[in-house]
Design a protein around this motif. Structure first.
Motif, PDB file in Angstrom:
ATOM      1  N   THR A   1      53.512  70.416 -32.315  1.00  0.00           N
ATOM      2  CA  THR A   1      52.117  70.745 -32.033  1.00  0.00           C
ATOM      3  C   THR A   1      51.213  70.297 -33.171  1.00  0.00           C
ATOM      4  O   THR A   1      50.119  69.785 -32.943  1.00  0.00           O
TER       5      THR A   1
ATOM      6  N   VAL B   1      62.566  78.322 -27.131  1.00  0.00           N
ATOM      7  CA  VAL B   1      62.752  78.207 -25.691  1.00  0.00           C
ATOM      8  C   VAL B   1      61.509  78.663 -24.920  1.00  0.00           C
ATOM      9  O   VAL B   1      61.143  78.069 -23.910  1.00  0.00           O
ATOM     10  N   TYR B   2      60.863  79.706 -25.417  1.00  0.00           N
ATOM     11  CA  TYR B   2      59.713  80.207 -24.662  1.00  0.00           C
ATOM     12  C   TYR B   2      58.558  80.553 -25.597  1.00  0.00           C
ATOM     13  O   TYR B   2      58.270  81.722 -25.859  1.00  0.00           O
ATOM     14  N   PRO B   3      57.911  79.528 -26.131  1.00  0.00           N
ATOM     15  CA  PRO B   3      56.844  79.782 -27.102  1.00  0.00           C
ATOM     16  C   PRO B   3      55.502  80.131 -26.463  1.00  0.00           C
ATOM     17  O   PRO B   3      54.530  80.362 -27.177  1.00  0.00           O
ATOM     18  N   LYS B   4      55.453  80.162 -25.151  1.00  0.00           N
ATOM     19  CA  LYS B   4      54.160  80.333 -24.477  1.00  0.00           C
ATOM     20  C   LYS B   4      53.403  81.564 -24.974  1.00  0.00           C
ATOM     21  O   LYS B   4      52.194  81.480 -25.226  1.00  0.00           O
TER      22      LYS B   4
ATOM     23  N   PRO C   1      64.782  70.383 -31.039  1.00  0.00           N
ATOM     24  CA  PRO C   1      64.170  70.990 -29.852  1.00  0.00           C
ATOM     25  C   PRO C   1      64.996  72.166 -29.329  1.00  0.00           C
ATOM     26  O   PRO C   1      66.224  72.186 -29.481  1.00  0.00           O
TER      27      PRO C   1
ATOM     28  N   LEU D   1      58.705  65.231 -22.799  1.00  0.00           N
ATOM     29  CA  LEU D   1      59.130  66.126 -23.871  1.00  0.00           C
ATOM     30  C   LEU D   1      60.458  66.790 -23.567  1.00  0.00           C
ATOM     31  O   LEU D   1      61.297  66.973 -24.448  1.00  0.00           O
TER      32      LEU D   1
ATOM     33  N   ASP E   1      45.038  71.177 -24.249  1.00  0.00           N
ATOM     34  CA  ASP E   1      45.192  70.540 -22.933  1.00  0.00           C
ATOM     35  C   ASP E   1      46.636  70.172 -22.666  1.00  0.00           C
ATOM     36  O   ASP E   1      46.981  69.696 -21.595  1.00  0.00           O
ATOM     37  N   LEU E   2      47.472  70.350 -23.655  1.00  0.00           N
ATOM     38  CA  LEU E   2      48.857  69.913 -23.523  1.00  0.00           C
ATOM     39  C   LEU E   2      49.672  70.992 -22.831  1.00  0.00           C
ATOM     40  O   LEU E   2      49.801  72.102 -23.327  1.00  0.00           O
TER      41      LEU E   2
ATOM     42  N   THR F   1      56.411  77.263 -17.521  1.00  0.00           N
ATOM     43  CA  THR F   1      55.717  76.491 -18.534  1.00  0.00           C
ATOM     44  C   THR F   1      56.425  76.697 -19.854  1.00  0.00           C
ATOM     45  O   THR F   1      56.533  77.813 -20.344  1.00  0.00           O
ATOM     46  N   TRP F   2      56.923  75.602 -20.404  1.00  0.00           N
ATOM     47  CA  TRP F   2      57.658  75.713 -21.656  1.00  0.00           C
ATOM     48  C   TRP F   2      56.673  76.009 -22.768  1.00  0.00           C
ATOM     49  O   TRP F   2      56.781  76.992 -23.466  1.00  0.00           O
ATOM     50  N   PHE F   3      55.712  75.149 -22.943  1.00  0.00           N
ATOM     51  CA  PHE F   3      54.632  75.542 -23.835  1.00  0.00           C
ATOM     52  C   PHE F   3      53.324  74.859 -23.468  1.00  0.00           C
ATOM     53  O   PHE F   3      53.291  73.844 -22.798  1.00  0.00           O
ATOM     54  N   GLN F   4      52.274  75.517 -23.919  1.00  0.00           N
ATOM     55  CA  GLN F   4      50.945  75.075 -23.558  1.00  0.00           C
ATOM     56  C   GLN F   4      50.055  75.277 -24.770  1.00  0.00           C
ATOM     57  O   GLN F   4      49.940  76.372 -25.297  1.00  0.00           O
ATOM     58  N   SER F   5      49.447  74.210 -25.200  1.00  0.00           N
ATOM     59  CA  SER F   5      48.537  74.323 -26.334  1.00  0.00           C
ATOM     60  C   SER F   5      47.387  73.373 -26.075  1.00  0.00           C
ATOM     61  O   SER F   5      47.599  72.185 -25.864  1.00  0.00           O
TER      62      SER F   5
ATOM     63  N   LEU G   1      52.179  64.590 -19.850  1.00  0.00           N
ATOM     64  CA  LEU G   1      53.482  64.027 -20.206  1.00  0.00           C
ATOM     65  C   LEU G   1      54.422  64.017 -19.009  1.00  0.00           C
ATOM     66  O   LEU G   1      55.585  63.637 -19.136  1.00  0.00           O
TER      67      LEU G   1
ATOM     68  N   PHE H   1      59.022  73.298 -17.861  1.00  0.00           N
ATOM     69  CA  PHE H   1      60.472  73.164 -17.789  1.00  0.00           C
ATOM     70  C   PHE H   1      60.789  72.698 -16.379  1.00  0.00           C
ATOM     71  O   PHE H   1      61.130  73.488 -15.508  1.00  0.00           O
TER      72      PHE H   1
ATOM     73  N   PHE I   1      51.439  80.843 -28.109  1.00  0.00           N
ATOM     74  CA  PHE I   1      50.238  80.040 -27.921  1.00  0.00           C
ATOM     75  C   PHE I   1      49.133  80.863 -27.264  1.00  0.00           C
ATOM     76  O   PHE I   1      47.955  80.699 -27.565  1.00  0.00           O
TER      77      PHE I   1
ATOM     78  N   ASN J   1      45.214  72.188 -31.316  1.00  0.00           N
ATOM     79  CA  ASN J   1      46.653  71.955 -31.484  1.00  0.00           C
ATOM     80  C   ASN J   1      47.074  72.061 -32.937  1.00  0.00           C
ATOM     81  O   ASN J   1      48.098  72.667 -33.259  1.00  0.00           O
TER      82      ASN J   1
ATOM     83  N   VAL K   1      64.091  66.707 -25.463  1.00  0.00           N
ATOM     84  CA  VAL K   1      65.003  67.814 -25.774  1.00  0.00           C
ATOM     85  C   VAL K   1      66.440  67.354 -25.566  1.00  0.00           C
ATOM     86  O   VAL K   1      67.307  67.510 -26.436  1.00  0.00           O
TER      87      VAL K   1
END
Lengths: 616, 512
Positions: free
Chosen positions: B403, B473-476, B393, A136, A71-72, A65-69, A194, A76, B479, B330, A140
């Motif tokens: 976001t 690259v890895y913001p998880k 990106p 998304l 519900d989004l 998972t690249w990012f999660q915020s 997405l 990767f 968040f 968000n 990139v």
């Protein structure tokens, strides 16, 4: 797991290696890393496609998972389907040939390692773009190729025009990205995801929008992004300037691959566009208008690379016309053949420029077929392909687009045919001016080395025979074949237009050499209008850039910021100081004056007391 | 020891400062070494926060409480949540790098200089950790003093004007904030019968909407000046231009975040009804949008390198405040991440100006050109900082901007449509700056033969570069850390928000 990630990872590793230590490495080592990484990438593509076989279903690999915020959630994730397979093959094979060519072309240039590092980085982002499994991640790659384009256009960073062209490319692309970004938000709002898979499956369940709705809006916004990247009206202006970059860059990025990303993206989003016919109509109109306009401008350019640049804009317009007519596979087919012949035209032009020590002006060429025979023959192969001479590659794909356009709206077919005639004319005009007649320049032209001519030969083969890769058939499971019978008459007409264009070019530039100049003199203002590209750059400058710059400087900065706001702040400070200096007079430090103040104060207080009592 | 981790993080720089004061002022090298050791220690002791922090828990963690002024109900109370965690880590790292970058830049009053930086570190960390409004106010004011001296003593030619402007501007805001705090304080006494400044207690107040709005505006002035939001921003360019490099870095990276943090920690949770008043939200979002576009346009035209970066801060902080007043997960999470990102990217941009200023003693853009030719490593680092700031990106800026824009879009499409133009302009002013300073021929003979980055200078940039890549690259993890505290704020200002969301999502399933 087929480890799809390795495909982009090889060039990324090449970029890192050359970027970090290439400065101290020998040219041979730089070559080995740069070319080797693309070879590995190509081999991995072949291995993957062999393993996947007929590709009935999309093959998806999810890594993390690249990012999660909220519900989004964006993963990767990479995917390969039939469309991606086509793109992967084109990008890695044409990319490899141009990488090899660049060894020869760049051999005398400074910043050798830097060039190949950027080239590898470009391959990484381009492969990411075509393999991304969601909007998304595609973005990139989309932004990444834009960055590499910026870096490579401005590769000769000592030249002001080159760095300005780089800025222009980046900023104009950002304007297109404005649409892309908003489209992504709308897609997430409408579909809650997405991921291509989810979004397109959900879109398939929606009715076709007969009036402008959410899908139409998404389609138009995505088109804005595509118009930026693929140089369509009104955002095409950056591409001709992008020719400031080294010629292999023009071939790889600004002809064969990156600029076709918009075409790929629209084809990828076919499930959305199919349900938004209004947006699709706009795609067709924009494409056709761009094709016609750029072809006309191409008629009068004297810089060989500029001719081919406007030609690229025009051919991209063709692809958009195909997409907009609903013939997605025809658009992609033309993308493929165009990658072959346009890369070849640019590399051939590069070979000529190389032979003439940097000369790019067609008026100072001529007679080169004797000096650079290999280049001449290969460019001729590209020219017949782009002109649509049967049975070479461009004929097949252009034919597919024109037939689809006729089915969509017959007038579009006729405009397309006229453009085909113009295309044949300007390409052969360039060929005749460069290779026929007598040499008009001061240099001693020489043929390029084998490391450059071998890629030319390979591309020449692909340009001639590439039409027999039946791309539309391969893509049928994704894009059902367009309706409408194959009408032989329509084909004859377009071939006749090409023949007319070539003949006219022969007449004007070989048979009767003075004719072109006399005609230009006769047409006067019309010729100047075309020669100056309809003054579009100047209009943009006057109408958009300068008001923005001057308004920011005079009104916003000096007026509002320094004048109004800061003026007010300083006024407050000043007034406070003035008040303070008045009050300071009271603080005299003299006991007698303090005593007097106390006395007067007491008297006043008493008086007030007495008066108020009395009043009651 | 373990129970007092926050106090240790808070007071390590102060302790370092006290030791520093005992060192002989004549031995500059010793002072420099000690200041670097102390600020590095400040960073190292904050590292355990990262793994001690439990991202699955709600509320504040590692809370420490002690009575301070019992008669007034003032407590020494510290605690940390995801928002303060990220900002504290930003503070300790950037604080250290700022000190490291000053090694050769500052030659006069070296001891006092480093003392001010260490004092300021404690003040800023205190702002982000305090859970008692009085304690917060004390730290808020403490920060003001060292920065005033840093600008006023070690600054450029117009340093006094800039320092006084900075001081008065901020003080004016603080006074109003104090009035707001006292209002809440006395209201609490009226409603509950005892005096307290504890934030969790003050959150129990039920205030009429009118009063909430008054207090909101009082807080607003203080926080908006600090951020700074349009039109309270004009102290910023002056302060930045005159401040020494390290001062600018800390000012931009950390000090400005005190304003956005104030909105997140106090305005929204304490005044939830005022914070969702449509008029207030419209005004705040409107000012944010103006800041984004106006800041970028004014930045475009600057002739002074540092001023250009300063105005770009106005634009970037506009994104942060827009995210906050999108009032959804968000927007808020994006805002906090963008605050960290701005700290990284703009911190780098100011460091970059500092490097060249130390060599050439001018910030006029037209004095430069073609530096990429003379200082290739420097130009590469600058290119990186530029791309990070422009939101490319796979680098940090993109994650935050995207976001925030996503959050803004959920609230209003019009906001998003305007805000995205800031992304275009952001590329424009940075690329143009880069072209004018780095590219082209070296036309100015004074720029020939300038030395490239040395190892110490490069060492200042490398951690920031690594951090920018990590977030991109890895913001998880970021968040995840923010999920709970952001959800609490959203639930506080829009009760039932998550319930509604769940209901909306459940709906299609029922239909099926």
């Amino acid at each position: 797991m087929l480890h799809l990630w390795l495909i982009p990872a090889f060039p990324l590793a090449g970029f890192l290696a050359n970027g970090l230590v290439g400065r101290r490495a020998s040219k041979a080592a730089v070559n080995l890393i740069a070319i080797g990484s693309v070879v590995l990438s190509l081999l991995w593509v072949l291995k993957t496609l062999a393993a996947l076989g007929p590709l009935e279903h999309t093959h998806i690999e999810r890594y993390f998972t690249w990012f999660q915020s909220g519900d989004l959630r964006v993963g990767f994730d990479l995917a390969v389907d039939r469309l991606t397979a086509v793109m992967l093959l084109v990008v890695t094979s044409v990319g490899l040939l141009i990488h090899i060519y660049a060894i020869g072309y760049m051999s005398h240039e400074g910043g050798y390692y830097r060039f190949f590092a950027y080239f590898n980085l470009f391959m990484f982002f381009m492969l990411l773009l075509v393999m991304a499994a969601n909007f998304l991640l595609m973005f990139v790659g989309w932004e990444g190729v834009g960055l590499c384009s910026y870096l490579l256009i401005g590769f000769y960073f000592l030249r002001h025009s080159a760095t300005t062209a780089g800025n222009k490319a980046f900023i104009v692309n950002r304007i297109g990205d404005y649409g892309f970004t908003l489209a992504v938000f709308l897609i997430f709002l409408g579909f809650g995801s997405l991921d291509f898979e989810t979004v397109f499956a959900a879109a398939a369940g929606r009715p076709v929008e007969t009036s402008a709705g959410a899908l139409t809006l998404i389609g138009l916004l995505l088109l804005a992004g595509a118009a930026g990247k693929s140089a369509q009206i009104p955002l095409y202006v950056w591409l001709p300037d992008a020719m400031e970059g080294p010629t292999p860059v023009s071939a790889l990025i600004h002809a064969a691959t990156m600029v076709t990303a918009g075409v790929y993206m629209i084809a990828r989003c076919a499930p959305l566009y199919t349900r938004a016919p209004l947006a699709l109509d706009v795609v067709a109109l924009v494409g056709l208008a761009t094709a016609v306009l750029a072809a006309i401008i191409g008629l009068a350019q004297t810089d060989i690379k500029k001719v081919f640049a406007y030609s690229t804009v025009s051919q991209l317009g063709y692809m958009f016309l195909g997409l907009g007519s609903g013939a997605y596979s025809a658009g992609i087919f033309h993308l493929v053949t165009h990658a072959f012949f346009k890369a070849l035209l640019f590399l051939g032009a590069g070979s000529v420029i190389h032979a003439l020590s940097g000369e790019q002006d067609l008026r100072r060429m001529g007679g080169l077929r004797k000096h650079t025979p290999v280049t001449f023959v290969t460019i001729l192969c590209a020219a017949v392909a782009i002109a649509g001479v049967p049975p070479f590659s461009g004929f097949h794909s252009k034919d597919a687009i024109l037939l689809a356009a006729h089915h969509h709206a017959p007038w579009m077919y006729w405009a397309g045919v006229a453009t085909a005639g113009l295309t044949a004319f300007y390409v052969f005009r360039a060929v005749f001016l460069a290779f026929f007649g007598t040499y008009r320049g001061p240099h001693h032209p020489h043929e390029s080395p084998a490391v450059m001519t071998l890629p030319l030969a390979a591309l020449a083969l692909l340009s001639l025979a590439g039409g027999y890769f039946n791309v539309p058939r391969w893509l049928e499971p994704m894009f059902p074949p367009a309706e409408g019978a194959h009408d032989a008459l329509l084909v004859y007409i377009s071939v006749a237009a090409a023949a007319a264009g070539i003949s006219l070019a022969w007449l004007m530039y070989v048979a009767r050499p003075g004719l072109a100049d006399r005609l230009a003199g006769r047409l006067g203002w019309l010729y100047r209008l075309v020669y100056n590209k309809f003054f579009v750059d100047e209009i943009y400058d006057r109408a958009l850039v300068r008001p923005c710059v001057e308004g920011s400087s005079a009104v916003l900065w000096r007026g509002v910021d320094a004048g109004l706001i800061d003026g007010a702040v300083n006024q407050v400070g000043m007034k406070a100081r003035d008040a303070g200096s008045v009050l300071r007079l009271i603080q005299s430090g003299s006991i007698r004056s303090y005593a007097a103040w106390v006395l007067w104060g007491s008297v006043l207080a008493l008086a007030a007391l007495v008066l108020s009592r009395g009043a009651r | 020891m373990n129970g007092h981790l926050l106090s240790i993080v808070l007071f390590t720089p102060l302790a370092g400062m006290l030791v520093l004061l005992l060192l002989p002022g004549s031995n500059k090298t010793l002072i420099r070494i000690w200041a670097n050791v102390a600020s590095l220690a400040g960073f190292l002791v904050s590292l355990p926060l990262v793994w001690r922090y439990d991202k699955t828990a709600s509320g504040f963690q590692m809370v420490e409480t002690a009575d301070w002024i019992p008669s007034l109900g003032v407590k020494y109370m510290l605690g940390i949540d995801g928002i303060s965690l990220l900002l504290v880590m930003l503070t300790t790292l950037v604080g250290f790098l700022a000190v490291l970058s000053s090694w050769s830049a500052v030659q006069e009053r070296v001891k006092e200089y480093y003392a001010m930086f260490l004092l300021q570190q404690t003040g800023m960390i205190g702002v982000f950790l305090a859970l008692d409004f009085f304690l917060f106010y004390v730290f808020w004011e403490v920060v003001l003093v060292p920065m005033y001296f840093i600008i006023g003593v070690w600054g450029g030619p117009r340093k006094l004007y800039a320092a006084i402007k900075f001081f008065l501007y901020t003080l004016a805001g603080s006074v109003l904030m104090l009035l707001g705090i006292l209002t809440l304080y006395f209201q609490h006494f009226e409603q509950f019968g005892f005096y307290t400044f504890e934030i969790s207690d003050l959150m129990k107040l039920s205030l009429p909407l009118g009063l909430q709005q008054w207090v909101f505006w009082a807080f607003f002035v203080a926080f908006a000046i600090k951020v700074p939001m349009f039109p309270f921003h004009t102290w910023l360019p002056d302060a930045h231009v005159e401040a020494p490099t390290a001062g600018s870095v800390v000012l931009a990276s950390v000090l400005l975040k005190m304003g956005t943090y104030g909105f997140l920690r106090f305005s929204l949770p304490l005044l939830p009804d005022a914070s969702v008043t449509p008029a207030i939200v419209q005004v705040l979002a409107g000012l944010s949008l103006v800041a984004i576009i106006y800041g970028a346009l004014v930045s475009l035209m600057q002739k002074d390198w540092k001023k250009l970066v300063a105005y770009s801060s106005v634009s970037h902080l506009g994104f942060c405040t827009l995210g906050i007043f999108a009032l959804n997960p968000n927007g808020l999470a994006g805002s906090v991440i963008q605050q960290v990102n701005h700290g990284i990217s703009t911190g780098m941009l100011f460091l970059i100006v500092g490097v060249i200023y130390e060599r050439r003693h001018t910030r006029e853009i037209k004095e430069y050109g073609g530096l990429a030719h003379v200082m290739p490593v420097y130009a590469t680092v600058f290119a990186f900082a530029m791309l990070s700031s422009a939101g490319l990106p796979l680098l940090n800026g993109f994650i935050g901007e995207f976001t925030i824009l996503q959050g803004a879009f959920e609230t209003s499409r019009v906001w998003a449509a305007f805000a995205v133009t800031g992304v275009i302009l952001g590329a424009a002013y940075l690329l143009w700056l880069y072209q004018r300073t780095m590219l082209g021929e070296v036309t100015n003979p004074k720029n020939k033969g300038l030395p490239d980055l040395n190892w110490r200078e490069l060492a200042v940039f490398l951690p920031l570069i690594a951090w920018a890549i990590w977030i991109g690259v890895y913001p998880k993890p970021y968040f995840e850390v923010l999920e709970k505290p952001v959800a609490e704020i959203v639930e506080r200002v829009r009760p039932g928000y998550f319930g509604q969301q769940a209901a909306v999502q459940a709906l299609p399933g029922e239909v099926r």
